[in-house]
Design an enzyme around this catalytic site. Structure first.
Site, PDB file in Angstrom:
ATOM      1  N   GLU A 108      -1.293  -8.776 -18.322  1.00 47.19           N
ATOM      2  CA  GLU A 108      -1.321  -7.882 -17.175  1.00 47.19           C
ATOM      3  C   GLU A 108      -2.204  -6.657 -17.400  1.00 47.19           C
ATOM      4  OE1 GLU A 108       2.641  -6.400 -16.457  1.00 47.19           O
ATOM      5  OE2 GLU A 108       2.203  -5.912 -14.375  1.00 47.19           O
ATOM      6  N   LYS A 125       3.107  -9.078 -20.287  1.00 54.48           N
ATOM      7  CA  LYS A 125       2.698  -7.682 -20.479  1.00 54.48           C
ATOM      8  C   LYS A 125       1.265  -7.611 -20.987  1.00 54.48           C
ATOM      9  CE  LYS A 125       5.072  -6.102 -18.961  1.00 54.48           C
ATOM     10  NZ  LYS A 125       6.204  -5.953 -18.116  1.00 54.48           N
ATOM     11  N   CYS A 185       0.861  -1.165   0.000  1.00 52.68           N
ATOM     12  CA  CYS A 185       0.000   0.000   0.000  1.00 52.68           C
ATOM     13  C   CYS A 185       0.904   1.224   0.000  1.00 52.68           C
ATOM     14  CB  CYS A 185      -0.858  -0.002   1.248  1.00 52.68           C
ATOM     15  SG  CYS A 185      -1.797  -1.530   1.401  1.00 52.68           S
ATOM     16  N   ARG A 228       1.068   1.992  -5.949  1.00 51.95           N
ATOM     17  CA  ARG A 228       1.322   0.928  -4.977  1.00 51.95           C
ATOM     18  C   ARG A 228       0.056   0.157  -4.601  1.00 51.95           C
ATOM     19  NH1 ARG A 228       6.270   1.643  -2.522  1.00 51.95           N
ATOM     20  NH2 ARG A 228       5.638   0.298  -0.826  1.00 51.95           N
ATOM     21  N   TRP A 243      -3.815  -1.685  -1.340  1.00 55.64           N
ATOM     22  CA  TRP A 243      -3.899  -2.893  -2.151  1.00 55.64           C
ATOM     23  C   TRP A 243      -4.307  -3.984  -1.171  1.00 55.64           C
ATOM     24  CZ3 TRP A 243      -1.639  -7.799  -2.562  1.00 55.64           C
ATOM     25  CH2 TRP A 243      -1.913  -8.471  -3.767  1.00 55.64           C
ATOM     26  N   ASN A 294       1.253  -0.479   5.842  1.00 47.76           N
ATOM     27  CA  ASN A 294       1.631  -1.241   4.656  1.00 47.76           C
ATOM     28  C   ASN A 294       2.383  -2.471   5.144  1.00 47.76           C
ATOM     29  OD1 ASN A 294       2.526  -2.122   2.127  1.00 47.76           O
ATOM     30  ND2 ASN A 294       4.318  -0.788   2.175  1.00 47.76           N
ATOM     31  N   GLY A 295       1.934  -3.667   4.737  1.00 47.61           N
ATOM     32  CA  GLY A 295       2.595  -4.886   5.184  1.00 47.61           C
ATOM     33  C   GLY A 295       1.548  -5.911   5.576  1.00 47.61           C
ATOM     34  N   LYS A 321       2.234  -1.882  -8.031  1.00 45.22           N
ATOM     35  CA  LYS A 321       3.590  -1.810  -8.579  1.00 45.22           C
ATOM     36  C   LYS A 321       4.591  -2.547  -7.707  1.00 45.22           C
ATOM     37  CE  LYS A 321       6.713  -0.108 -11.350  1.00 45.22           C
ATOM     38  NZ  LYS A 321       6.783  -0.782 -12.661  1.00 45.22           N
ATOM     39  N   GLU A 353       7.946 -12.575 -21.560  1.00 46.38           N
ATOM     40  CA  GLU A 353       7.728 -11.189 -21.138  1.00 46.38           C
ATOM     41  C   GLU A 353       6.580 -10.558 -21.928  1.00 46.38           C
ATOM     42  OE1 GLU A 353       8.308  -9.457 -18.787  1.00 46.38           O
ATOM     43  OE2 GLU A 353       8.104  -7.385 -19.422  1.00 46.38           O
ATOM     44  N   HIS A 364       3.320 -30.537 -28.727  1.00 48.57           N
ATOM     45  CA  HIS A 364       3.210 -31.548 -27.665  1.00 48.57           C
ATOM     46  C   HIS A 364       1.957 -31.348 -26.816  1.00 48.57           C
ATOM     47  CE1 HIS A 364       7.002 -33.291 -28.763  1.00 48.57           C
ATOM     48  NE2 HIS A 364       7.510 -32.076 -28.834  1.00 48.57           N
TER      49      HIS A 364
END
Ligand code: M6R
Length: 605
Positions: free
Chosen positions: A485, A482, A2, A27, A75, A99-100, A600, A478, A501
C-alpha cells in the site's frame, strides 16, 4: 470518498476552507478546489494535484473579506484526474461539491441535454449540480430544487451547494455519504468529518438522509421534505485538535503506530473492569450465536481473521470471515441464530455498509466494531462497540487494526465464558493478560531500529514474501497489504506450507522473505518451510516469539518479539510489519500518509 467542507460566517472563509481541506486530504488528494462569494458573484478556483497547488493559487491575493464558500478534495471516480474534472462544478448561477457516485449519470446527462445544457467535465457530479440549477430555474426555490434533485439522483451523495443569487448561504444534503453540520462562534460549517473544523468547533449534528441543511452566518436550519423545520441536538467530540495533528512525528502513520499501546488500553481496560460480574457487550443480550460471520474490507478484514482464531479457540463457535464486496453479492447463507459482525474503522466503507444492510434485510443480528463515533455503520447496526483509537489519519491503517484485534479478543473471551467453554478462573487470567498487552506493545517498539535497517535493505527489491502458519499467516496478510500500500513493492502473503505448491518458483537468489513464527506447535513446520526457501536463495528475516528454540543459522536475521500468550502475539507481531512498511516507503521517498491511488475512507463500491 472525497472531502467536503463549506463555511459561512465572519470572514476569512478561504483560509478556513483550505485548512479544512488539508485535514480532509486523507479522503482523497487527486485535486482540490473552492467556490466562494466575492464581488457580488460566485468564483471558482480548482486544480489537479495536492492541496498545496490550490494554496499557491491564493498566495498572492487578499481574500480575507470572503465570507463564505464550499471546498472539495477529490478521489477520482468519474473521469481522469484533471483540472476540468476537479470540483466544484457548476456555472455562474450555482456551484456544488460532491462525495459519492451518481449512478444514473447517463440518464441525467440526457435529461439535461434535452434542456439545453452542455458539459465541461466527465464527472457525474457536474450532472447533479446542473440538475439542481435546472430545477432551480423552473422552481425558483432552492430548497424545492434540491429536494427534487435528491429524488431524481440515484446513488450516493453528500452535496454542498451555493447559489449566486443567495449570497453567503450554503445548502447541504446527503444520502449514504457522510456530512455534518457544525456550528461555531465564527460561523457555520458543513464537513465530511469533524476533523476538518476542530480548530473552530467540536459540535456537530449529522445531516440525516432526506433532510436539507441551510447554513447562514449565524444559523443552521434543518428542513424536511415537506418543508417543515426540524430541531436538532448537537453532539460534541471529546478529542481535540492535537489528536488530529502530527504532534512532532514526521508522519501520521508513525505517530499512529506509537499510539497503539495507549489505544489498545483505552479500548479494553474499562471494558475488562466491567467484565465482572456483568460485561455488557450488546452481543450477549441475546443467545450465544450459532455461527458468526465477520465481514469487513482490507485491514479490518485482516483483524477479523484474528477474531476467527480467538473466537473458535476460546468459544468453539464457527466463524466465517469474508471480504464485504464478495459477501454482499453472493447470496450468503444466513440463518436464525447467526450473528453478522461488521468491522470498520471509518464506519463508512461502502461495501461493508452494504453487507450490513444485507444482513439486516435477512433479519440477522448485526454487531459493528467501529472507530468513528456516529458513522453510518455505527448508527445502522443493531448494536455497536466502539474502538477507542482516536482519529486515524494516515491512509495505511495501523492503530485501528490493533484496537479491532484487541476488542475481538475481548469478545472471544466473553463468548468463551458465556458459553461455558472458559472457566471463571481462565477468563480472569485471559483478561489480566490482555490488560497487560499495552506494556508488551510498547516493548516491541524497541525493535524499530532493526526494522529500519531491514527496510533499507529490502527497499531495493521488486518482490517480497511474507510467510507464516496459523494466525501468523493472517498476520502476513496484513503485513503484505501494508508494504504494498505505501511502498508500491509487489509482495505476497503465503501460508508457509503452501509455497511449495507453486509460488516457490518465484524465489530467486536474494529474494527477501519475512517469516513469522509465534506458535510453538507450528514452529518446526515453519522452520522446514524456511529451509525450503533459503535453499533456493531467499534471504529470510524471521520474527519469532522470544523463548522459542530455533535451529542454529535458520535465517539471515532473527528478531525476537516479546513472550506473551500465543493468542495475543499478533498485537506485538503487527508492529514490525507496520514499521517495515513505514521505513521502506520512507527509504523509497514515497508519500507515506497519502499513498498513490488511495483514500482513507472508501465510500464507493
Ligand atoms: O474504514 P474501514 O476500516 O472500513 O476501511 C477498510 C479498508 O479500506 C482499510 O482497512 C484499508 O485496507 C486500509 N487503507 C489498509 O491500510
Amino acid at each position: 470518498m472525497c472531502g467536503i467542507i463549506g463555511f459561512t460566517g465572519g470572514g476569512n472563509a478561504i483560509h478556513k476552507l483550505l485548512d479544512g481541506l488539508e485535514a480532509l486530504e486523507y479522503r482523497g488528494y487527486d485535486s482540490s478546489g473552492v467556490a466562494y462569494f466575492a464581488d457580488g458573484a460566485l468564483k471558482c478556483v480548482k486544480t489537479k494535484g495536492r492541496l498545496s497547488s490550490l494554496r499557491e493559487r491564493f498566495a498572492e491575493t487578499d481574500d480575507s473579506a470572503v465570507l463564505s464558500g464550499i471546498g472539495h478534495t477529490r478521489w477520482a471516480t468519474h473521469g481522469e484526474v484533471s483540472d476540468r474534472n476537479s470540483h466544484p462544478h457548476g456555472n455562474s448561477r450555482v456551484y456544488g461539491v460532491h462525495n459519492g457516485i451518481v449512478e444514473n449519470y447517463t440518464e441525467l446527462s440526457a435529461y439535461l441535454s434535452r434542456r439545453g445544457y452542455s458539459f465541461e467535465s466527465d464527472t457525474d457530479t457536474e450532472r447533479a449540480i446542473l440538475l439542481i440549477d435546472c430545477l432551480y430555474q423552473s422552481l425558483k426555490d432552492p430548497v424545492k430544487a434540491m429536494m427534487q434533485a435528491s429524488s431524481m439522483i440515484k446513488g450516493s451523495f453528500a452535496l454542498g451547494v451555493v447559489f449566486a443569487d443567495i449570497p453567503n448561504t450554503v445548502f447541504a444534503m446527503r444520502r449514504d455519504s457522510p456530512l455534518l453540520a457544525c456550528p461555531s462562534d465564527e460561523g457555520m460549517f458543513i464537513a465530511s468529518d469533524i476533523s476538518a473544523v476542530l480548530r473552530y468547533t467540536r459540535r456537530f449534528a449529522i445531516i440525516e438522509e432526506g433532510e436539507l441543511a441551510v447554513l447562514t452566518h449565524n444559523s443552521i436550519r434543518f428542513i424536511l421534505p415537506d418543508g417543515s423545520a426540524r430541531e436538532k441536538e448537537y453532539e460534541s467530540v471529546t478529542w481535540d485538535t492535537s489528536a488530529a495533528e502530527r504532534g512532532g512525528f514526521p508522519h501520521f502513520m508513525l505517530k499512529e503506530i506509537f499510539e497503539e499501546a495507549e489505544a489498545v488500553s483505552r479500548t479494553i481496560s474499562g471494558r475488562i473492569r466491567e467484565m465482572h460480574p456483568s460485561f455488557e457487550i450488546p452481543l450477549f443480550e441475546m443467545e450465544i450465536p450459532k455461527r458468526i460471520h465477520i465481514i469487513a474490507c482490507g485491514t479490518a478484514m485482516h483483524a477479523g481473521l484474528m477474531g476467527k482464531y480467538a473466537i473458535e479457540k476460546l468459544a468453539r463457535i464457527p466463524v466465517n470471515v469474508e471480504i464485504a464486496s464478495e459477501f454482499r453479492y453472493r447470496d450468503p447463507i444466513l440463518e436464525k441464530g447467526d450473528v453478522v459482525l461488521i468491522i470498520s474503522q471509518s464506519g463508512e466503507t461502502a461495501d461493508t455498509l452494504a453487507a450490513l444492510r444485507l444482513a439486516k434485510e435477512r433479519s440477522v443480528h448485526t454487531l459493528a466494531i467501529v472507530n468513528v463515533v456516529g458513522s453510518t455503520i455505527a448508527r445502522e447496526a443493531d448494536s455497536v462497540l466502539y474502538t477507542r483509537a482516536g482519529p486515524e489519519i494516515a491512509v495505511a491503517s495501523t492503530k485501528a487494526y490493533s484496537v479491532q484485534v484487541a476488542l475481538l479478543y475481548l469478545i472471544a473471551i466473553r463468548l468463551g465464558e458465556a458459553s461455558g467453554k472458559l472457566s471463571p478462573c481462565k477468563t480472569e487470567q485471559l483478561c489480566r493478560e490482555l490488560e497487560n498487552m499495552p506494556e508488551y506493545i510498547e516493548e516491541t517498539l524497541n525493535i524499530r531500529e532493526r526494522c529500519k535497517a531491514v527496510a533499507e535493505r529490502c527497499s531495493a527489491h521488486h518482490s517480497i514474501f511474507f510467510i507464516g502458519r496459523g494466525q501468523d499467516h493472517a498476520l502476513c496478510m496484513e503485513a503484505a497489504l501494508k508494504l504494498k500500500e505505501i511502498s508500491y513493492i509487489h509482495c505476497e502473503a503465503y501460508a508457509a506450507g503452501e509455497m511449495k505448491h507453486g509460488t516457490i518458483s518465484l524465489i530467486e537468489n536474494g529474494t527477501p522473505v519475512f517469516a513469522f513464527a509465534t506458535e510453538e506447535a507450528l514452529l518446526d513446520k515453519t522452520v522446514n518451510n524456511i529451509r525450503e526457501v533459503t535453499s533456493r536463495g531467499a534471504s529470510v528475516t524471521l520474527f519469532v516469539r522470544a523463548g522459542l528454540k530455533l535451529p542454529q543459522g535458520i535465517a539471515d536475521e532473527v528478531i525476537e518479539l516479546p513472550c506473551v500468550r500465543e493468542l495475543f502475539m499478533p498485537l506485538c507481531a503487527v508492529l514490525p510489519a507496520q514499521l517495515i512498511a513505514y521505513y521502506t516507503a520512507l527509504t523509497l521517498g514515497c508519500d507515506v500518509d497519502k499513498p498513490r491511488n488511495l483514500a482513507k475512507s472508501v465510500t464507493v463500491e
